[in-house]
Design a protein around this motif. Structure first.
Motif, mmCIF file in Angstrom:
data_model
loop_
_atom_site.group_PDB
_atom_site.id
_atom_site.type_symbol
_atom_site.label_atom_id
_atom_site.label_comp_id
_atom_site.label_asym_id
_atom_site.label_seq_id
_atom_site.Cartn_x
_atom_site.Cartn_y
_atom_site.Cartn_z
ATOM 1 N N LYS A 1 -9.818 -1.941 8.231
ATOM 2 C CA LYS A 1 -8.797 -1.995 8.993
ATOM 3 C C LYS A 1 -7.257 -1.674 8.155
ATOM 4 C CE LYS A 1 -10.476 -4.297 13.190
ATOM 5 N NZ LYS A 1 -10.429 -5.964 13.252
ATOM 6 N N VAL A 2 -6.784 -0.919 8.904
ATOM 7 C CA VAL A 2 -4.998 -0.886 8.239
ATOM 8 C C VAL A 2 -4.216 -2.391 7.926
ATOM 9 C CG1 VAL A 2 -2.985 0.217 7.614
ATOM 10 C CG2 VAL A 2 -4.753 1.152 9.163
ATOM 11 N N VAL A 3 -4.009 -2.456 6.841
ATOM 12 C CA VAL A 3 -3.755 -3.781 6.355
ATOM 13 C C VAL A 3 -2.227 -4.035 6.183
ATOM 14 C CG1 VAL A 3 -5.499 -4.732 6.446
ATOM 15 C CG2 VAL A 3 -4.354 -4.223 4.458
ATOM 16 N N GLY A 4 -1.990 -2.313 5.738
ATOM 17 C CA GLY A 4 -0.645 -2.114 4.771
ATOM 18 C C GLY A 4 -0.283 -1.263 4.309
ATOM 19 N N ILE A 5 0.540 -0.847 3.207
ATOM 20 C CA ILE A 5 0.906 0.546 2.724
ATOM 21 C C ILE A 5 1.333 -0.296 0.691
ATOM 22 C CG2 ILE A 5 1.730 1.852 4.431
ATOM 23 C CD1 ILE A 5 4.277 0.942 1.979
ATOM 24 N N ALA A 6 1.216 1.092 0.020
ATOM 25 C CA ALA A 6 1.495 0.675 -1.210
ATOM 26 C C ALA A 6 2.599 1.945 -1.443
ATOM 27 C CB ALA A 6 0.877 0.693 -2.272
ATOM 28 N N THR A 7 3.898 1.325 -2.271
ATOM 29 C CA THR A 7 4.793 2.890 -2.874
ATOM 30 C C THR A 7 4.330 3.065 -3.962
ATOM 31 O OG1 THR A 7 5.798 1.020 -3.809
ATOM 32 C CG2 THR A 7 6.636 1.618 -1.399
ATOM 33 N N ASN A 8 4.781 4.276 -4.170
ATOM 34 C CA ASN A 8 4.293 5.137 -4.786
ATOM 35 C C ASN A 8 5.272 4.357 -6.667
ATOM 36 O OD1 ASN A 8 6.974 5.952 -4.589
ATOM 37 N ND2 ASN A 8 7.326 7.604 -5.355
ATOM 38 N N ASP A 9 4.480 4.744 -8.039
ATOM 39 C CA ASP A 9 4.267 4.750 -8.727
ATOM 40 C C ASP A 9 6.187 5.350 -9.386
ATOM 41 O OD1 ASP A 9 2.442 2.964 -9.105
ATOM 42 O OD2 ASP A 9 2.023 4.085 -10.373
ATOM 43 N N MET A 10 7.094 4.638 -9.830
ATOM 44 C CA MET A 10 8.202 5.430 -10.785
ATOM 45 C C MET A 10 8.038 5.538 -12.173
ATOM 46 S SD MET A 10 10.094 4.980 -7.832
ATOM 47 C CE MET A 10 11.721 4.985 -8.242
#
Length: 264
Positions: A117-126
């Motif tokens: 199940k979808v629980v969130g997102i991750a942002t891209n590395d900088m």
């Protein structure tokens, strides 16, 4: 004693660096029904929504004439607005209501739990170099998890497409195939005598041929400003057809003689 729901945080990430509306081109016919439900007091809270639609026309264009047709739209009660100003105002209202907004970050990955199940997102590395190596300012992306996750990526958002394919959402919802088109929009400043605040015009026909789906729109805003756009479906047959050239060469002469372009 506070309930657990009182401690739930509401967060939004936005890939633009500032929530100032600069990434949204001005010019929009706005139906306020959803805003009435979301923020019923928006008129008293100085929302940038001031110009009601004063006329609503639909034309078929030939090279030398315009033929008035029955209008298929119902813009009674709608407003001609600057969409960038509305985005800026909504961002401020969201923060007043406790929403944490993080500009300058883009979601790059969907997070799933053990039950898929979808629980969130991750942002891209900088701080990643073109060759994939980590630069001195490298910063690992962060994970943001929530009970409810809303993806608002626009047309064919990469993460939204992943979720739709994974769960067969389009098939389950019997979704229709989308139609894609090239859209060109600009904001012009015109002569006072030609400016009619709240006037709305949509057209079909010239400069497109009868085999090409598309048309144009023209919305009169404030301060002699007009939002004008030209839309052409991607299935046009002529490989030499240039939508931008047709827009630049034909529309200024036909409609306003010599307008001044303020933004594109």
């Amino acid at each position: 004693m506070a309930t657990p729901s009182e401690f739930l945080a509401k967060a939004a990430i936005e890939r633009v660096k500032k929530m100032d509306g600069a990434h949204v081109l001005s010019g929009n016919v706005f139906e306020p029904r959803a805003l009435d439900e979301l923020l019923p007091q928006w008129k008293q809270e100085e929302a940038p929504i001031h110009i009601p639609v004063s006329s609503d026309k639909f034309w078929f264009l030939s090279k030398n004439q315009a033929f008035s047709l029955p209008c298929p739209f119902d813009n009674n009660g709608n407003y001609v607005i600057s969409l960038s100003q509305l985005v800026r105002w909504l961002g401020l209202k969201a923060e007043e209501l406790g929403v944490e907004i993080y500009p300058g970050f883009a979601a790059s990955e969907i997070l799933y739990n053990a039950s898929d199940k979808v629980v969130g997102i991750a942002t891209n590395d900088m701080g990643v170099a073109k060759d994939g190596s980590k630069k001195d300012n490298f910063q690992r992306g962060v994970e943001l998890k929530g009970r409810v996750n809303l993806l608002a990526e626009g047309c064919r958002g990469s993460l939204s497409e992943q979720v739709m394919r994974k769960y067969n959402l389009r098939e389950m919802g019997q979704g229709q195939h989308q139609t894609y088109a090239l859209g060109i929009k600009e904001v012009w400043e015109i002569d006072t005598g030609r400016h009619k605040p709240g006037s709305v015009l949509h057209t079909v026909g010239w400069p497109l041929d009868h085999k090409t789906y598309g048309g144009s729109f023209l919305y009169h805003m404030t301060d002699r400003q007009v939002a004008i756009g030209f839309v052409v479906a991607l299935n046009y047959h002529n490989p030499f057809f240039n939508p931008y050239e047709e827009f630049q060469v034909n529309f200024p002469v036909f409609l306003f003689w010599t307008p001044s372009c303020l933004s594109i």
